[in-house]
Scaffold this motif. Structure first.
Motif, mmCIF file in Angstrom:
data_model
loop_
_atom_site.group_PDB
_atom_site.id
_atom_site.type_symbol
_atom_site.label_atom_id
_atom_site.label_comp_id
_atom_site.label_asym_id
_atom_site.label_seq_id
_atom_site.Cartn_x
_atom_site.Cartn_y
_atom_site.Cartn_z
ATOM 1 N N MET A 160 48.957 17.575 0.695
ATOM 2 C CA MET A 160 49.258 18.957 0.313
ATOM 3 C C MET A 160 50.013 18.972 -1.012
ATOM 4 S SD MET A 160 51.550 21.752 2.385
ATOM 5 C CE MET A 160 53.147 21.074 1.944
ATOM 6 N N LYS A 161 51.008 18.091 -1.109
ATOM 7 C CA LYS A 161 51.839 18.050 -2.317
ATOM 8 C C LYS A 161 51.132 17.339 -3.466
ATOM 9 C CE LYS A 161 55.191 15.931 -0.372
ATOM 10 N NZ LYS A 161 56.442 15.221 -0.093
ATOM 11 N N LYS A 162 50.584 16.159 -3.198
ATOM 12 C CA LYS A 162 50.069 15.312 -4.282
ATOM 13 C C LYS A 162 48.688 15.705 -4.771
ATOM 14 C CE LYS A 162 52.894 11.364 -3.052
ATOM 15 N NZ LYS A 162 52.937 10.048 -2.436
ATOM 16 N N ILE A 163 47.790 16.043 -3.861
ATOM 17 C CA ILE A 163 46.413 16.343 -4.266
ATOM 18 C C ILE A 163 46.206 17.825 -4.531
ATOM 19 C CG2 ILE A 163 43.988 16.270 -3.527
ATOM 20 C CD1 ILE A 163 44.684 13.644 -2.072
ATOM 21 N N TYR A 164 46.699 18.658 -3.619
ATOM 22 C CA TYR A 164 46.470 20.102 -3.750
ATOM 23 C C TYR A 164 47.566 20.822 -4.527
ATOM 24 C CZ TYR A 164 42.531 19.598 -0.645
ATOM 25 O OH TYR A 164 41.322 19.234 -0.109
ATOM 26 N N ARG A 165 48.650 20.111 -4.838
ATOM 27 C CA ARG A 165 49.757 20.669 -5.614
ATOM 28 C C ARG A 165 50.323 21.953 -4.982
ATOM 29 N NH1 ARG A 165 50.277 16.428 -8.460
ATOM 30 N NH2 ARG A 165 48.933 15.979 -10.209
ATOM 31 N N VAL A 166 50.385 21.956 -3.650
ATOM 32 C CA VAL A 166 50.990 23.067 -2.921
ATOM 33 C C VAL A 166 52.444 22.703 -2.670
ATOM 34 C CG1 VAL A 166 50.989 24.359 -0.746
ATOM 35 C CG2 VAL A 166 48.819 23.770 -1.845
ATOM 36 N N SER A 167 53.341 23.548 -3.143
ATOM 37 C CA SER A 167 54.768 23.299 -2.927
ATOM 38 C C SER A 167 55.121 23.602 -1.478
ATOM 39 C CB SER A 167 55.614 24.194 -3.834
ATOM 40 O OG SER A 167 55.354 23.887 -5.177
ATOM 41 N N PRO A 168 55.760 22.653 -0.808
ATOM 42 C CA PRO A 168 56.129 22.882 0.593
ATOM 43 C C PRO A 168 57.083 24.067 0.740
ATOM 44 C CG PRO A 168 56.395 20.569 0.002
ATOM 45 C CD PRO A 168 56.136 21.317 -1.267
ATOM 46 N N GLN A 169 56.786 24.913 1.714
ATOM 47 C CA GLN A 169 57.623 26.056 2.049
ATOM 48 C C GLN A 169 58.394 25.733 3.329
ATOM 49 O OE1 GLN A 169 57.631 28.776 -0.090
ATOM 50 N NE2 GLN A 169 56.310 27.425 -1.299
ATOM 51 N N ILE A 170 59.226 26.641 3.749
ATOM 52 C CA ILE A 170 60.046 26.405 4.940
ATOM 53 C C ILE A 170 59.172 26.158 6.172
ATOM 54 C CG2 ILE A 170 60.328 28.839 5.571
ATOM 55 C CD1 ILE A 170 63.325 28.030 6.181
ATOM 56 N N GLU A 171 58.014 26.826 6.261
ATOM 57 C CA GLU A 171 57.113 26.636 7.399
ATOM 58 C C GLU A 171 56.606 25.193 7.459
ATOM 59 O OE1 GLU A 171 56.588 29.006 5.048
ATOM 60 O OE2 GLU A 171 57.033 30.858 6.141
ATOM 61 N N HIS A 172 56.286 24.633 6.297
ATOM 62 C CA HIS A 172 55.787 23.258 6.246
ATOM 63 C C HIS A 172 56.878 22.273 6.668
ATOM 64 C CE1 HIS A 172 53.339 25.436 3.101
ATOM 65 N NE2 HIS A 172 52.463 25.145 4.038
ATOM 66 N N HIS A 173 58.078 22.500 6.144
ATOM 67 C CA HIS A 173 59.194 21.629 6.520
ATOM 68 C C HIS A 173 59.502 21.761 8.012
ATOM 69 C CE1 HIS A 173 60.123 20.170 2.525
ATOM 70 N NE2 HIS A 173 60.090 21.424 2.058
ATOM 71 N N GLY A 174 59.390 22.984 8.537
ATOM 72 C CA GLY A 174 59.602 23.191 9.975
ATOM 73 C C GLY A 174 58.616 22.394 10.807
ATOM 74 N N CYS A 175 57.360 22.362 10.371
ATOM 75 C CA CYS A 175 56.350 21.561 11.097
ATOM 76 C C CYS A 175 56.676 20.080 11.040
ATOM 77 C CB CYS A 175 54.965 21.815 10.498
ATOM 78 S SG CYS A 175 54.306 23.450 10.828
ATOM 79 N N ILE A 176 57.148 19.610 9.892
ATOM 80 C CA ILE A 176 57.520 18.188 9.765
ATOM 81 C C ILE A 176 58.693 17.863 10.683
ATOM 82 C CG2 ILE A 176 58.391 16.428 8.160
ATOM 83 C CD1 ILE A 176 55.379 17.177 7.837
ATOM 84 N N VAL A 177 59.677 18.742 10.746
ATOM 85 C CA VAL A 177 60.802 18.545 11.665
ATOM 86 C C VAL A 177 60.277 18.516 13.097
ATOM 87 C CG1 VAL A 177 62.897 19.597 12.594
ATOM 88 C CG2 VAL A 177 62.544 19.506 10.118
ATOM 89 N N ASP A 178 59.368 19.417 13.451
ATOM 90 C CA ASP A 178 58.788 19.433 14.795
ATOM 91 C C ASP A 178 58.040 18.137 15.105
ATOM 92 O OD1 ASP A 178 59.789 21.919 15.372
ATOM 93 O OD2 ASP A 178 57.906 22.985 14.963
ATOM 94 N N LEU A 179 57.385 17.579 14.096
ATOM 95 C CA LEU A 179 56.675 16.303 14.294
ATOM 96 C C LEU A 179 57.644 15.231 14.757
ATOM 97 C CD1 LEU A 179 54.192 15.999 11.294
ATOM 98 C CD2 LEU A 179 53.600 15.955 13.709
#
Length: 182
Positions: free
Chosen positions: A163-182
């Motif tokens: 998401m960050k490296k290829i698609y250049r999408v800046s992580p939002q709070i929702e993305h970080h929340g999913c990573i924490v949930d992982l």
């Protein structure tokens, strides 16, 4: 009349009028549905959908054949079905659509993900990547949510990385929340 009743919170009269209509069209069904959703959001009026399930209500009042060519209506239907756990109805709407948008793809991916259909969410996410539409932050939220629900740590971290490296999408709070949930 339906819109007027709904605008004043008179749900019972609006539904009664809809019931008594000899022919229901897409507009009347959608006006009633939108009014009901407004009531649910503003007043937490869940009794209507608790008494008569959302899927049954939608099938009763909203004629689907009128919508397959209307992308906005189909996207709304998929979102509503998904929010109320009727993911199979959302899938049917998606499959019948003649034209799909980025919102259509995101709606079905997120719908699958939040309802625990992990395989389908990731399958549609991967299909989307191969198609015309470029995945965006909402698409990745769906994929990461699916990974989170299934405990797919490596897959989730890989999606987060691309998401960050290829698609250049800046992580939002929702993305970080999913990573924490992982």
């Amino acid at each position: 009349m339906i819109d007027g009743y709904m605008g004043h919170g008179n749900i019972e009269s609006a539904v009664k009028m809809l019931d008594e209509m000899p022919v229901r069209d897409a507009i009347s069904g959608l006006l009633c549905l939108m009014g009901l959703l407004r009531e649910i959001i503003l007043r937490k009026h869940w009794s209507i959908f608790e008494t008569l399930g959302i899927g049954l209500w939608m099938h009763r009042y909203v004629p689907k054949q009128d919508f397959k060519d209307n992308v906005r209506v189909c996207n709304t239907l998929m979102d509503v079905y998904s929010r109320f756990g009727c993911i199979e109805f959302a899938r049917q709407v998606f499959q019948r659509m003649h034209k799909r948008t980025l919102v259509s793809w995101n709606s079905i991916i997120v719908g699958f993900a939040v309802n625990g259909f992990v395989g389908e969410a990731l399958e549609y996410f991967n299909l989307m990547q191969k198609g015309v539409f470029k995945t965006d932050e909402v698409s990745f939220t769906g994929a990461l949510t699916a990974c989170s629900h299934a405990g797919l740590i490596e897959d989730g971290l890989q999606y987060f990385d691309i998401m960050k490296k290829i698609y250049r999408v800046s992580p939002q709070i929702e993305h970080h929340g999913c990573i924490v949930d992982l």
